[in-house]
Structure formats: C-alpha cells, structure tokens
Motif scaffolding. Structure first.
Motif, mmCIF file in Angstrom:
data_model
loop_
_atom_site.group_PDB
_atom_site.id
_atom_site.type_symbol
_atom_site.label_atom_id
_atom_site.label_comp_id
_atom_site.label_asym_id
_atom_site.label_seq_id
_atom_site.Cartn_x
_atom_site.Cartn_y
_atom_site.Cartn_z
ATOM 1 N N VAL A 162 -13.532 -21.620 4.656
ATOM 2 C CA VAL A 162 -13.040 -21.343 6.016
ATOM 3 C C VAL A 162 -14.196 -21.343 7.022
ATOM 4 O O VAL A 162 -14.091 -21.918 8.108
ATOM 5 N N ALA A 219 -5.873 -11.421 3.371
ATOM 6 C CA ALA A 219 -5.592 -12.765 3.879
ATOM 7 C C ALA A 219 -5.064 -12.704 5.311
ATOM 8 O O ALA A 219 -5.470 -13.484 6.179
ATOM 9 N N SER A 271 -8.482 -24.194 7.345
ATOM 10 C CA SER A 271 -8.767 -22.773 7.133
ATOM 11 C C SER A 271 -7.490 -21.955 7.127
ATOM 12 O O SER A 271 -7.254 -21.142 6.232
ATOM 13 N N ALA A 272 -6.664 -22.177 8.147
ATOM 14 C CA ALA A 272 -5.414 -21.421 8.236
ATOM 15 C C ALA A 272 -4.525 -21.729 7.035
ATOM 16 O O ALA A 272 -3.843 -20.838 6.506
ATOM 17 N N HIS A 274 -2.323 -25.199 -0.232
ATOM 18 C CA HIS A 274 -3.650 -25.444 -0.798
ATOM 19 C C HIS A 274 -3.797 -26.897 -1.260
ATOM 20 O O HIS A 274 -4.847 -27.508 -1.072
ATOM 21 N N SER A 307 -12.483 -28.439 -2.303
ATOM 22 C CA SER A 307 -11.264 -28.417 -3.112
ATOM 23 C C SER A 307 -11.433 -27.521 -4.325
ATOM 24 O O SER A 307 -10.588 -26.665 -4.604
ATOM 25 N N VAL A 349 -5.471 -22.506 3.971
ATOM 26 C CA VAL A 349 -5.989 -21.777 2.809
ATOM 27 C C VAL A 349 -5.585 -20.305 2.903
ATOM 28 O O VAL A 349 -5.059 -19.725 1.947
ATOM 29 N N LEU A 350 -5.805 -19.710 4.073
ATOM 30 C CA LEU A 350 -5.602 -18.264 4.212
ATOM 31 C C LEU A 350 -4.124 -17.884 4.189
ATOM 32 O O LEU A 350 -3.760 -16.864 3.587
ATOM 33 N N VAL A 351 -3.269 -18.669 4.830
ATOM 34 C CA VAL A 351 -1.840 -18.344 4.790
ATOM 35 C C VAL A 351 -1.308 -18.547 3.369
ATOM 36 O O VAL A 351 -0.447 -17.790 2.915
ATOM 37 N N ASP A 406 -3.040 -17.870 0.724
ATOM 38 C CA ASP A 406 -3.452 -16.621 0.061
ATOM 39 C C ASP A 406 -2.511 -15.469 0.426
ATOM 40 O O ASP A 406 -2.165 -14.647 -0.426
ATOM 41 N N PHE A 407 -2.132 -15.425 1.689
ATOM 42 C CA PHE A 407 -1.214 -14.374 2.137
ATOM 43 C C PHE A 407 0.117 -14.461 1.374
ATOM 44 O O PHE A 407 0.640 -13.446 0.896
ATOM 45 N N MET A 464 0.059 -16.849 13.522
ATOM 46 C CA MET A 464 -0.062 -18.043 12.691
ATOM 47 C C MET A 464 0.617 -17.884 11.338
ATOM 48 O O MET A 464 1.005 -18.878 10.728
ATOM 49 N N VAL A 465 0.734 -16.631 10.865
ATOM 50 C CA VAL A 465 1.328 -16.422 9.540
ATOM 51 C C VAL A 465 2.800 -16.863 9.524
ATOM 52 O O VAL A 465 3.163 -17.769 8.752
ATOM 53 N N VAL A 476 -11.438 -23.845 -3.368
ATOM 54 C CA VAL A 476 -10.093 -23.308 -3.104
ATOM 55 C C VAL A 476 -9.367 -23.049 -4.424
ATOM 56 O O VAL A 476 -8.819 -21.962 -4.651
ATOM 57 N N LEU A 488 -9.420 -15.520 12.357
ATOM 58 C CA LEU A 488 -9.457 -16.946 12.689
ATOM 59 C C LEU A 488 -8.789 -17.206 14.035
ATOM 60 O O LEU A 488 -9.299 -17.966 14.868
ATOM 61 N N VAL A 532 -4.716 -29.285 1.472
ATOM 62 C CA VAL A 532 -6.142 -29.195 1.810
ATOM 63 C C VAL A 532 -6.953 -29.974 0.778
ATOM 64 O O VAL A 532 -7.824 -30.777 1.122
ATOM 65 N N VAL A 533 -6.625 -29.752 -0.500
ATOM 66 C CA VAL A 533 -7.361 -30.410 -1.581
ATOM 67 C C VAL A 533 -7.193 -31.936 -1.508
ATOM 68 O O VAL A 533 -8.155 -32.687 -1.644
ATOM 69 N N ALA A 582 -4.379 -7.776 -1.395
ATOM 70 C CA ALA A 582 -4.591 -9.234 -1.353
ATOM 71 C C ALA A 582 -3.911 -9.829 -0.122
ATOM 72 O O ALA A 582 -4.482 -10.666 0.580
ATOM 73 N N ALA A 583 -2.683 -9.394 0.145
ATOM 74 C CA ALA A 583 -1.953 -9.911 1.311
ATOM 75 C C ALA A 583 -2.614 -9.454 2.613
ATOM 76 O O ALA A 583 -2.754 -10.227 3.566
ATOM 77 N N VAL A 640 -6.683 -14.400 8.679
ATOM 78 C CA VAL A 640 -5.963 -15.279 9.616
ATOM 79 C C VAL A 640 -6.084 -14.716 11.035
ATOM 80 O O VAL A 640 -6.305 -15.465 11.993
#
Lengths: 338, 338
Positions: free
Chosen positions: A101, A157, B120-121, B97, A120, B123-125, B127-128, B45-46, A123, A164, B100-101, A153-154, A161
């Motif tokens: 990120v 993240a 970035s968003a 993800h 990649s 990846v992070l969303v 994760d969320f 953004m979420v 991630v 960001l 992105v990959v 964890a949530a 965001v």
C-alpha cells in the motif's frame, strides 16, 4: 552482596526491553517454533517470504505482550503460545500488505519483501499468514479469543482504508488521526494483551485492565512512530525520514505544524505533502518547521499521556508476576523517540 | 393439466440456475441483508468498493451452494445464513486481491475496483472483508465450521502463491495444475458445501458427501473457466480472451497444447506466454493451435469427469430437498463452456 542480591541488581540494571525478552524467553521459544512450523509449505515462496520477515529481527513486541500478559496469571495448555503466534502472523500479514500500500522500499532495515518477490507475492503470502493465524486460533479452541482477534483484523483494515482516504486531505482533524491510529495500531496491541490475559485465566476485571493497557500502549507506540518518522524529538535527518510526508499521511506532527506555523511555512508543507519525490532538503525544512511549532514535542507529550494511562491501567496488578516489566515498557516505548 | 402439474412443468422447464436461484431465494435474501449490513462503515470506501462488487451481479454461486446444502437437511438458527455470507465475503476478498495480483482491468463485466479506487484500497478492503467473514463465523459459534473456513483461506492463498511461482514455468506438470485449481478454487467450493451441510445438521456421512460434491464441482468449475479464457470449446475470440496467456498461467489448455502440437506451434506458444502485450491475432493463433491439438476438448472432458464425480457424491442423497438441483448444477457448470 549475596549472589541473589547481585542477580537482582543485574536484572534491574538491564534495559527494560532486555528484561521483557528474558522474562518471556522460554515461552517465546515455543512461539517461534510454532511460527516456523506454520510457514512450512512446499510452495517455496511461502516460507521464504515469511521467514525473511520473521527472522529479520523484528522486536516481536506484540507476541511478547501476549505471553507476558498470560504469565501474570496462570497460563495453561499453551493457549498463550497459539495466541501469541497468531498475533505475530496477523502483524506480519499487515506489514506485507502495508508495504504494498505504501510502496515501501525498506522493512526492518532490509529490502521490503515486495522489492524482492513482488507485490503479488506479498499480498498473497499476507493472506496465507492471516489464514494460518485463524487456524491456530481455532485449534486453541476459544471462541471469545477468536472473536477478539477477528474483530481486530477487520478494525485494522478499516483503519488503514480510513488513513488511505485521508491522505493529503487538509480537512483531516486530530480526532480523525486518533481514530486511524487506534484502529491501525492500537487494535492489535489491545487484542494481544487481552487474549494473553484470557489464556492466563484472568478475571473479567483483570482482563479489562490488560485490554486497556494494550490499547493505550498501542496509541503511545504509534504516536512515537509518527515522531520517529520525522527523526524523533531531535529531528535528526536520516534515511527514511519524511516517508510519511512523501506518502501524504496526515499524522499529528503534520496536523499540529499546519495549525501552528505561519502562512508561508504552512504553504510549504501543503505543497510538499504527498510528493513522493520530496528530497532531503525539503524534509529538513518541514522538520525545522515542526520543531519550531512544537509539533514533535506536542506529539511526544500525547504519547507520554497515553503511556501513563497504560501504566495506570496495570497499577492494580503491579504485584503480579512480571507486571513491573510491562509497566516500564510503556516508558520505553515513548523514550525511544526522545 | 392441473395447476400443480403446470407449475411443476414450468419449474422443470426453467434453466437449472434459475431453479437454484428460486430454490434458495428466501434464504439468500437473508444472506444479502447480512452482507449489506456487514459492509456498513463510516469509512466510505469500504461500502463503496464492497457494494460495487457485491451488486455487480456476480452469480453468488458459492453462498447459494452453502444455503442449498443446508436446505437438504434441517437448518436452524440461521447458521447457514452466516456461513453463506462468510463464504461470499471470502470470495469477494479473493477477487479484490486477485485483480491486484493479475493486474486485471475488468471484473464481472465492469471496471475492476482497482482501476477505480486503486490497488491499495483493493488490498485493504479485501482484508476488511476477510476480517468480517471471520467475525460472522465466530458469531455463528461453531468452531468446526470456523476451522474449515480458516483452513480454506490459507489453502486458497497458498494455491495462488503456487500459481504465481509457476507462471511461465515450462516445467509445470499437469499435477501441478490440478494442485493449483484444487487450492485456489475447489477449496472454497468444498468448504461452502461442507459448512452448509453442518449448518443443516447433516450426519458425518452426508457432510462428507457434500464436501466431496463441492470439491469436485470446484475442480470442474475452474477447468471450465480455463477453457472459457480461450473462448470456450468454440474458441470464439472476444474481449478478455487470452488473459491467461498474457499472464503466463500454466493452465491445462496450455500444458496440453504444448505437449501435443508440432515444434513450430509449441515455440509460438512459448514465445507469447506471459507477454502482457500479446494481441488478438496472437491469441487467435494460440486458440487455433489449442483446437487443433484438442487441448480445449481434453480440458472440457476432464471437467465432465469431475462434474460426474460431484454428481456421484450426491447420488445417495438424491431424494433430499433440492438435491436434484445441485446434481444438475454440476452439468450446467460444464455446459457453459461447451
């Protein structure tokens, strides 16, 4: 001086972080063993990347906090070992994703994994470690602890965001900043100490105290990190100093400086905020503005406040095994930037 | 013809996927409600990113499988609703993800989220959503089901890393390919149907049957996807056709073609494998080679084999509520590429 007194003196002379390492050493060896066994995979990049980060000499502060929290009570069945390993995997997964990120080049003093294996792989190995963290939690068999860690964890993240979305946003408030650091950093510290307490069989009240301790310590820790990003209180310019400026992160030093400097200097900060090419000279001037406006000092003062709240939370438990170490660790976390 | 007969006739005339939608409709409404409530966040953004993907008209095949599996037995306490929502979140996180990959531009017929909100968003969303999936699982309160889903999360990620490490690798074996698709795709199908069966209170034997059904269906599904990536059995060239070639993915159509064509054509494939700029003409020639060497046909035959294994697994349960739909869905999954 008797041998016992000499040993005691020696122990108290040790820097507090060394004391924490020594105090948790036997249990952390089990944690490390578990970590290594859990990154074993015939897919070579998995252990390569994970071990690269795990053995890169991170402090393992978070899992040590879990172990130390458990040791204040009566840990059984190595639950605290599983939780500590899960906490470290969650942290490692976050580092892998954060570097992608933030487009970071360095991590723990060496090349960031994404610079070696690519974005990649970073991630995906992060995702793998997250999955492994939850598997270990499941095996430990406590739904409450699982709830705490999955919620964190949530939250982590979501906080990332939020951070960001606030990058380069000049309307960011100090409250927004605290919301970000509570989520992205303090949530895992809080979970780490709370599940540690649970693994030790702590009472509801003691568990709440440890949870509060972790949360406040995490806030202090991130405030200090955000001061260190500008070279610490001394404002020493070195490599990586100013990364937050280049990434447009609206940290407290930036927010305070923008509010407490003259129009010309504020304009200078605004112009360079989020410029990935900002050079050392630019960063040096921003740091000078921060020092003059008291931004670094104010941020560190806030860190002391939260460290004190962390210590206060543990005060009723001060007589318990190793509690004094956790109490002093709060000071250590702040002093590294002073 | 009586009204009942007319209705029955009408239902059986329906395409099988419509039947699955109708069969699971009432429960899927609860799932959708839960999904929406769980992406609610003041961090805009979420919900923006999550809803963009969730409402983009994905088939929701995986959560429908969870619900349908549960409905074959006696689902209680809406556990199947929580599990189905968790499965969909895990899938959505994987899509975010993966894009992105794979540096994908499109997802579900529209711009990929990363093209709108950035890598970035995404990846992070992702994760969320993973964190939220685990939270829902914890709330459902079944450690066994949690173990199944967290294990599948680790397996999916490990499979994706394996696939990444095998990109453009000419030593890739057919067994490696099957290992990849079992992990990256079949693991979630398998978990989806197994936790569905558990939520329905299935016996050990029935749960194993549903697990087997999901695993085989998932393998068939991915084999078909890998044929569709080259335009399906007809090899129709359209947009996005050949993405796997450009990404250097060693799928069965590529592996079979390389083994069963002349040196010149094999060399042509090798030269263009992993070239992100491979144009429509190049892809058309690769597809022509695949058709000539029987690579698409062979891959689809393997898909039929696994679809048949899926159907066979459910045969002993054929009389149960909605079982015939799941059995027929196996054919549908393959026929979409024929």
């Amino acid at each position: 001086m008797s041998t016992i007194e000499a040993t005691a003196a020696k122990i108290t002379d040790q820097p507090i972080v060394e004391q924490l390492i020594e105090h948790t050493n036997a249990e952390m060896e089990k944690v490390n063993e578990l970590l290594l066994s859990r990154v074993d995979s015939h897919v070579e990049m998995v252990p390569e990347i994970a071990n690269y980060l795990i053995s890169a000499g991170g402090k393992r502060l978070r899992p040590m906090l879990t172990v130390a929290a458990a040791m204040m009570f009566e840990p059984r069945d190595n639950q605290h070992v599983s939780y500590a390993a899960a906490v470290e995997f969650m942290h490692t997964a976050t580092l892998l994703h954060d570097d992608v990120v933030d487009e970071s080049d360095k991590r723990r003093g060496q090349l960031a994994p994404r610079k070696i294996w690519g974005n990649s792989a970073s991630v995906l190995v992060g995702d793998f470690l997250l999955g492994q963290a939850f598997m270990m939690m499941v095996e430990a068999g406590n739904l409450d602890a699982l709830g705490i860690l999955s919620r964190s964890a949530a939250i982590i993240a979501e906080g990332e965001v939020f951070q960001l979305s606030k990058a380069k946003d000049l309307t960011t408030k100090v409250d927004d900043y605290f919301e970000v650091i509570k989520a992205k950093t303090a949530a895992l510290f809080e979970a780490a100490t709370e599940v540690g307490a649970m693994a030790g069989g702590a009472s509801e009240a003691d568990r709440t105290a440890l949870k509060k301790y972790g949360a406040e310590l995490g806030i202090a820790f991130q405030l200090v990190d955000d001061v260190l990003d500008y070279g610490g209180l001394s404002g020493t310019i070195g490599k990586n100093v100013g990364d937050d400026l280049r990434e447009g992160k609206m940290t407290l030093p930036i927010l305070h400086a923008l509010q407490n400097t003259n129009d010309v200097d504020a304009q200078f900060i605004r112009e360079n905020l989020g410029d990935p090419e900002a050079n050392e000279q630019t960063v040096a001037r921003v740091v000078a503005i921060m020092k003059e406006s008291g931004a670094l000092k104010v941020t560190l003062d806030r860190a002391y406040e939260h460290a004190n709240l962390a210590k206060a939370a543990l005060a009723p438990l001060a007589a318990r095994n190793g509690a004094h170490i956790l109490i002093e660790i709060a000071d250590y976390c702040v002093e590294r930037a002073a």
